[in-house]
Design a protein around this motif. Structure first.
Motif, mmCIF file in Angstrom:
data_model
loop_
_atom_site.group_PDB
_atom_site.id
_atom_site.type_symbol
_atom_site.label_atom_id
_atom_site.label_comp_id
_atom_site.label_asym_id
_atom_site.label_seq_id
_atom_site.Cartn_x
_atom_site.Cartn_y
_atom_site.Cartn_z
ATOM 1 N N GLU A 142 0.850 -1.196 0.000
ATOM 2 C CA GLU A 142 0.000 0.000 0.000
ATOM 3 C C GLU A 142 0.879 1.237 0.000
ATOM 4 N N PRO A 143 0.515 2.335 -0.600
ATOM 5 C CA PRO A 143 -0.778 2.609 -1.230
ATOM 6 C C PRO A 143 -0.851 2.198 -2.698
ATOM 7 N N THR A 144 0.237 1.666 -3.258
ATOM 8 C CA THR A 144 0.222 1.293 -4.672
ATOM 9 C C THR A 144 -0.747 0.152 -4.939
ATOM 10 N N LEU A 145 -0.710 -0.881 -4.097
ATOM 11 C CA LEU A 145 -1.597 -2.031 -4.265
ATOM 12 C C LEU A 145 -2.861 -1.871 -3.419
ATOM 13 N N THR A 146 -3.917 -2.487 -3.864
ATOM 14 C CA THR A 146 -5.164 -2.541 -3.109
ATOM 15 C C THR A 146 -5.592 -4.005 -3.019
ATOM 16 N N PHE A 147 -6.562 -4.275 -2.147
ATOM 17 C CA PHE A 147 -7.078 -5.632 -2.041
ATOM 18 C C PHE A 147 -7.713 -6.019 -3.364
ATOM 19 N N PRO A 148 -7.490 -7.191 -3.911
ATOM 20 C CA PRO A 148 -6.919 -8.383 -3.312
ATOM 21 C C PRO A 148 -5.411 -8.533 -3.474
ATOM 22 N N ASP A 149 -4.761 -7.598 -4.178
ATOM 23 C CA ASP A 149 -3.312 -7.719 -4.378
ATOM 24 C C ASP A 149 -2.543 -7.611 -3.066
ATOM 25 N N THR A 150 -3.056 -6.838 -2.111
ATOM 26 C CA THR A 150 -2.384 -6.726 -0.814
ATOM 27 C C THR A 150 -2.400 -8.052 -0.058
ATOM 28 N N ASP A 151 -3.399 -8.896 -0.350
ATOM 29 C CA ASP A 151 -3.489 -10.200 0.308
ATOM 30 C C ASP A 151 -2.290 -11.072 -0.049
ATOM 31 N N SER A 152 -1.986 -11.187 -1.329
ATOM 32 C CA SER A 152 -0.860 -12.031 -1.734
ATOM 33 C C SER A 152 0.472 -11.416 -1.311
ATOM 34 N N ALA A 153 0.592 -10.088 -1.370
ATOM 35 C CA ALA A 153 1.832 -9.433 -0.927
ATOM 36 C C ALA A 153 2.034 -9.635 0.567
ATOM 37 N N GLY A 154 0.978 -9.523 1.341
ATOM 38 C CA GLY A 154 1.069 -9.725 2.783
ATOM 39 C C GLY A 154 1.388 -11.161 3.147
ATOM 40 N N ARG A 155 0.777 -12.116 2.451
ATOM 41 C CA ARG A 155 1.080 -13.528 2.710
ATOM 42 C C ARG A 155 2.534 -13.844 2.392
ATOM 43 N N ALA A 156 3.070 -13.246 1.334
ATOM 44 C CA ALA A 156 4.488 -13.446 1.004
ATOM 45 C C ALA A 156 5.373 -12.866 2.101
ATOM 46 N N TYR A 157 5.033 -11.690 2.611
ATOM 47 C CA TYR A 157 5.794 -11.074 3.705
ATOM 48 C C TYR A 157 5.765 -11.961 4.952
ATOM 49 N N ILE A 158 4.597 -12.474 5.293
ATOM 50 C CA ILE A 158 4.465 -13.330 6.476
ATOM 51 C C ILE A 158 5.325 -14.584 6.337
#
Length: 96
Positions: free
Chosen positions: A26-42
């Protein structure tokens, strides 16, 4: 903050964690793209194994904010939704 729910093998929420918005793009990505980016970070940075799904504190997506004991139903809505556990209603009594 962005919030992610850890799911067990029956899609029941075990815990919810928060990560900073920038780790989700964020702020470049929005949901649902933030979901996959966040899962990769986790997985890659926090080294937390398991299945994770993004949840919205303001219920902007996925039905409602996930809590421990909630269930994730991937067939509801466009991206799946969290469902609160069912609690049997209790009939009021006149006894003190």
């Amino acid at each position: 903050m962005a919030y992610f729910a850890e799911l067990d093998n029956t899609n029941t929420v075990l815990r919810v964690i928060s990560v900073s918005n920038d780790t989700c793009g964020e702020p470049t990505l929005t949901f649902p793209d933030t979901d996959s980016a966040g899962r990769a970070y986790i997985a890659n940075q926090l080294k937390f194994a398991g299945t994770w799904a993004q949840t919205s504190y303001n219920a902007n997506f996925r039905g409602c904010y996930a809590g421990i004991g909630y269930t994730f139903d991937p067939l509801l809505g466009e991206y799946g939704e969290f469902v609160a556990p069912y609690v049997e209603p209790v009939e009021p009594t006149d006894e003190p």
